[in-house]
Write an enzyme that holds these catalytic residues in place. Structure first.
Site, PDB file in Angstrom:
ATOM      1  N   HIS A   1       0.818  -1.224   0.000  1.00  0.00           N
ATOM      2  CA  HIS A   1       0.000   0.000   0.000  1.00  0.00           C
ATOM      3  C   HIS A   1       0.846   1.267   0.000  1.00  0.00           C
ATOM      4  O   HIS A   1       0.800   2.063  -0.927  1.00  0.00           O
ATOM      5  CB  HIS A   1      -0.916   0.017   1.232  1.00  0.00           C
ATOM      6  CG  HIS A   1      -2.185  -0.763   1.074  1.00  0.00           C
ATOM      7  ND1 HIS A   1      -2.209  -2.114   0.882  1.00  0.00           N
ATOM      8  CD2 HIS A   1      -3.483  -0.379   1.080  1.00  0.00           C
ATOM      9  CE1 HIS A   1      -3.471  -2.520   0.777  1.00  0.00           C
ATOM     10  NE2 HIS A   1      -4.258  -1.480   0.892  1.00  0.00           N
TER      11      HIS A   1
ATOM     12  N   ARG B   1     -13.392   0.592  -5.991  1.00  0.00           N
ATOM     13  CA  ARG B   1     -14.047   1.689  -5.248  1.00  0.00           C
ATOM     14  C   ARG B   1     -13.939   2.984  -6.032  1.00  0.00           C
ATOM     15  O   ARG B   1     -12.875   3.280  -6.586  1.00  0.00           O
ATOM     16  CB  ARG B   1     -13.397   1.877  -3.874  1.00  0.00           C
ATOM     17  CG  ARG B   1     -13.732   0.741  -2.978  1.00  0.00           C
ATOM     18  CD  ARG B   1     -13.301   0.941  -1.532  1.00  0.00           C
ATOM     19  NE  ARG B   1     -13.848  -0.172  -0.776  1.00  0.00           N
ATOM     20  CZ  ARG B   1     -13.221  -0.803   0.199  1.00  0.00           C
ATOM     21  NH1 ARG B   1     -12.021  -0.423   0.573  1.00  0.00           N
ATOM     22  NH2 ARG B   1     -13.796  -1.810   0.809  1.00  0.00           N
TER      23      ARG B   1
HETATM   24  C1  MIC Z   1      -8.812   0.195   0.588  1.00  0.00           C
HETATM   25  O1  MIC Z   1      -8.960  -0.386  -0.470  1.00  0.00           O
HETATM   26  O2  MIC Z   1      -9.560   1.119   0.972  1.00  0.00           O
HETATM   27  C2  MIC Z   1      -7.666  -0.225   1.484  1.00  0.00           C
HETATM   28  C3  MIC Z   1      -6.673   0.882   1.505  1.00  0.00           C
HETATM   29  O3  MIC Z   1      -7.056  -1.370   0.956  1.00  0.00           O
HETATM   30  C4  MIC Z   1      -8.211  -0.519   2.889  1.00  0.00           C
HETATM   31  C5  MIC Z   1      -7.193  -0.826   3.903  1.00  0.00           C
HETATM   32  C6  MIC Z   1      -6.518   0.380   4.471  1.00  0.00           C
HETATM   33  O4  MIC Z   1      -7.172   1.381   4.776  1.00  0.00           O
HETATM   34  O5  MIC Z   1      -5.303   0.308   4.641  1.00  0.00           O
HETATM   35  C7  MIC Z   1      -9.210  -1.687   2.930  1.00  0.00           C
HETATM   36  O6  MIC Z   1      -9.836  -1.984   1.944  1.00  0.00           O
HETATM   37  O7  MIC Z   1      -9.417  -2.263   4.007  1.00  0.00           O
HETATM   38 FE1  SF4 Z   2      -5.039  -2.152  -2.564  1.00  0.00          FE
HETATM   39 FE2  SF4 Z   2      -7.026  -1.008  -3.843  1.00  0.00          FE
HETATM   40 FE3  SF4 Z   2      -7.123  -3.553  -3.314  1.00  0.00          FE
HETATM   41 FE4  SF4 Z   2      -7.373  -1.779  -1.312  1.00  0.00          FE
HETATM   42  S1  SF4 Z   2      -8.754  -2.076  -3.020  1.00  0.00           S
HETATM   43  S2  SF4 Z   2      -6.103  -3.659  -1.339  1.00  0.00           S
HETATM   44  S3  SF4 Z   2      -5.978  -0.185  -2.036  1.00  0.00           S
HETATM   45  S4  SF4 Z   2      -5.647  -2.555  -4.658  1.00  0.00           S
END
Ligand code: MIC
Ligand code: SF4
Length: 636
Positions: free
Chosen positions: A65, A379
């Site tokens: 990340h 997202r």
């Molecule tokens: C996300 O997709 O929003 C993240 C970043 O992967 C988060 C985890 C985080 O906030 O570090 C998730 O999906 O849980």
């Molecule tokens: Fe990483 Fe995006 Fe998957 Fe969260 S949703 S784990 S930020 S690739």
């Protein structure tokens, strides 16, 4: 009565409670997964438990990340995680090895096992037949310590697949279609179980795209059967020893069944700013595109990038579109580099990004003002790209590649291109050299840079609470709203600093006001609409508000992971008994809850006094959770 696949796996792992939908159960966790953004706090919490070694069958710590090293903070966190992994017997997947969910599927996931991960998309593992659940870091730290995971025994929704996907349509379109139907709201407490003849037409990475976005539905997790296709995938990863065949009994009874004919699904898109704002691609044909980003844990498998490469081969990206591609893992990168796909991508003018979350979490590749950004991730919340005015459109790799070439939305079936043929490889490229196995590191020194803080100290619930409502928000508030990620992520290990940014995008002065209120010895309250805490598993969206003195959130409803995180950090998730009372709550209003501790102890409703009237609030807490709230959190 036959059993569902979900209940078969849960039954094998059940350590407390009864498999009765709606009641609290505890399950044994076989595998855990952490990533760097949530992992530093999880390991700090694990350290504070004074346990010499992890007690799960397998624990993996990923770095994927916080990859932008624009200062010492992230590099310090990575080093801390590596040293903690060495000390506690954890596999360490180094920066550059890929996105946790993609790598876990390739190298560790096994059918029939349970997996708990400090990332909401841990549910990706359902594609290989696991019960794989996202949770807050503290819950994962407890699972690493060998403690069971508590959850509400789910209802099971059966999605019965028939038929076969047609050309230009892929797994992403399946889950977008389901999101259109079920939306992101109201699915808490369910598990989605896929079955039917259509299942065998989907490869494991395709199944994983579908289970990945179960997180957006808000369900506990999703699961596919383990069959010949699963065996083929595991063989190609040289891991077939761990294969078992798994399916629901023919006579299994589900709480709800939805039928989906794969051959009828067409290219879909989720428009800004919610993953359930889904329409057909052809409905927005002609919309000009500024940016195309391909990758993330949803769509960055070898199959996905081969499709994209096949379309870009011999073509140049549109002059008005900035295109980026991030392979999901080093395995995928190695494979597209040795079969020539990477060369085709580079020649097209696309920018090749590292194997990491990157653009998906707003770390780099923020598009221009008001941009139309087309992405293959999961997202599209407002501001998640790093540019508040931009809109993110979530699509399949097929649709993304066509947008990159044409510069506008067009139904890929009508773009006049030929559909590349991609077969699942008989064997994947295997090199685990970037995964450091656990050594006997009992004596290893833990590295702590100046960015590494301590988990916050919390306090027991007082008898009475008095304070004020500092913020009132609407429906579908995500953890990205509560605790912004992107460029702020690097403060994850430093709670006082990260807390400065709580609700930054909604009310930049909130954090300061909250701290001032806390200093006066007064409690902070937040009022919210439905589905509060959608999205990530980020426990910082609870830890930082707790640090700022937030005592309770009063909402119409909560999302699963966030509600559990609030409890873990001593914030009471209160639910309006009468939703109309939400309207009468005013920012700046005084709140008094006399005998709050007694009410929680006895399990009775909480009555708040505000603006001269009394409002009744309920809560959905097990006996165990009520004890945690009274203690002030799970780690006190
Ligand atoms: C996300 O997709 O929003 C993240 C970043 O992967 C988060 C985890 C985080 O906030 O570090 C998730 O999906 O849980
Ligand atoms: Fe990483 Fe995006 Fe998957 Fe969260 S949703 S784990 S930020 S690739």
């Amino acid at each position: 009565m036959g059993q569902t696949l979900t209940y078969k796996i849960l039954q094998k792992h059940l350590v407390e409670g009864e498999l009765k939908a709606g009641s609290e159960i505890a399950i044994k966790i076989d595998q855990t997964l952490t990533q760097d953004a949530t992992g530093t706090m999880a390991f700090l919490q694990f350290e504070s438990m004074n346990i010499p070694k992890v007690n799960a069958e397998l624990s993996v710590s990923y770095v994927d990340h916080n990859m932008l090293q624009d200062g010492f903070e992230n590099a310090d966190d990575h080093k801390y995680l590596q040293s903690a992994a060495a000390k506690y017997g954890v596999y360490f997947s180094r920066a550059g090895n890929g996105i946790c969910h993609q790598v876990h599927l390739e190298r560790f996931g096994l059918p029939g096992k349970t997996l708990l991960g400090s990332d909401s998309h841990t549910c990706t593992g359902g594609g290989i037949g696991m019960i794989a659940i996202g949770a807050g870091g503290l819950d994962v730290a407890l699972a690493m310590a060998g403690r069971p995971f508590y959850l509400t025994c789910p209802k099971v929704l059966n999605v019965k697949l028939s038929g076969k996907l047609q050309g230009w349509v892929s797994a992403k379109d399946v889950i977008l279609t389901l999101l259109q139907k079920l939306t992101t709201k109201g699915n808490v407490g369910w598990i989605v179980e896929y079955s039917g003849d259509g299942v065998k037409t989907l490869s494991v990475p395709e199944r994983a795209t579908i289970t990945n976005m179960g997180a957006e539905l808000g369900v506990t997790t999703s699961v596919f059967p383990s069959d010949e296709v699963t065996l083929k995938f595991l063989k190609a990863q040289a891991r077939d020893k761990g294969w078992v065949s798994l399916a629901a009994d023919d006579s299994a009874v589900y709480d709800k069944v939805i039928e989906m004919d794969l051959s009828k699904i067409i290219p879909m898109v989720a428009k800004p700013h919610s993953p359930d704002n889904v329409v057909c691609v052809k409905d927005i044909a002609g919309l000009k595109v500024d940016q195309v980003m391909i990758g993330s844990c949803t769509n960055s498998s070898y199959r996905d990038l081969r499709i994209v490469g096949g379309l870009l081969k011999g073509r140049r990206i549109n002059k008005d579109v900035s295109v980026g591609l991030a392979p999901g893992s080093r395995q995928v990168l190695e494979m597209i580099s040795s079969d020539g796909t990477l060369a085709d991508v580079i020649a097209s003018g696309a920018r090749v990004l590292e194997s990491a979350c990157g653009f998906c979490i707003g770390l780099g590749q923020a598009p221009r003002t008001n941009a139309v950004s087309v992405r293959t991730n999961n997202r599209n919340f407002e501001g998640r790209s790093g540019t508040k005015s931009a809109g993110i459109y979530l699509v399949s790799p097929e649709t993304a590649a066509v947008c990159a070439i044409k510069g506008e939305f067009i139904d890929p079936r009508e773009a006049g291109l030929s559909y590349p043929k991609v077969d699942e490889p008989k064997s994947f490229y295997i090199d685990d050299g970037m995964i450091i196995p656990p050594a006997d590191g009992g004596k290893a020194e833990i590295y702590r840079g100046p960015n590494i803080g301590e988990p916050p100290r919390l306090h027991a619930l007082p008898n009475d609470l008095a304070g004020e409502i500092l913020l009132k928000v609407g429906d579908k508030i995500t953890t990205d709203h509560i605790m912004p990620a992107g460029s702020r992520l690097k403060y994850r290990s430093n709670i006082p600093k990260y807390a400065e940014f709580v609700f930054e995008g909604i009310d930049p002065a909130f954090s300061k006001r909250a701290l001032e209120t806390k200093k006066k010895g007064r409690a902070v309250f937040i009022a919210a609409g439905a589905s509060y805490g959608q999205g990530s598993s980020r426990e910082h969206a609870a830890i930082c508000p707790a640090f700022l003195g937030v005592a309770a959130v009063m909402a119409k409803s909560f999302e699963r992971i966030h509600a559990a995180n609030l409890v873990n950090f001593g914030i009471i998730p209160l639910i309006f008994a009468n939703e109309a009372d939400y309207e009468t709550i005013n920012v700046g209003g005084e709140i008094k809850i006399s005998g709050v501790k007694k009410a929680i102890e006895s399990g009775s409703d909480v009555i708040i006094e505000t603006g001269g009237k009394k409002i009744t609030l309920k809560y959905n807490l097990s006996d165990r959770q009520r004890k945690i709230i009274i203690a002030g959190g799970a780690l006190v």
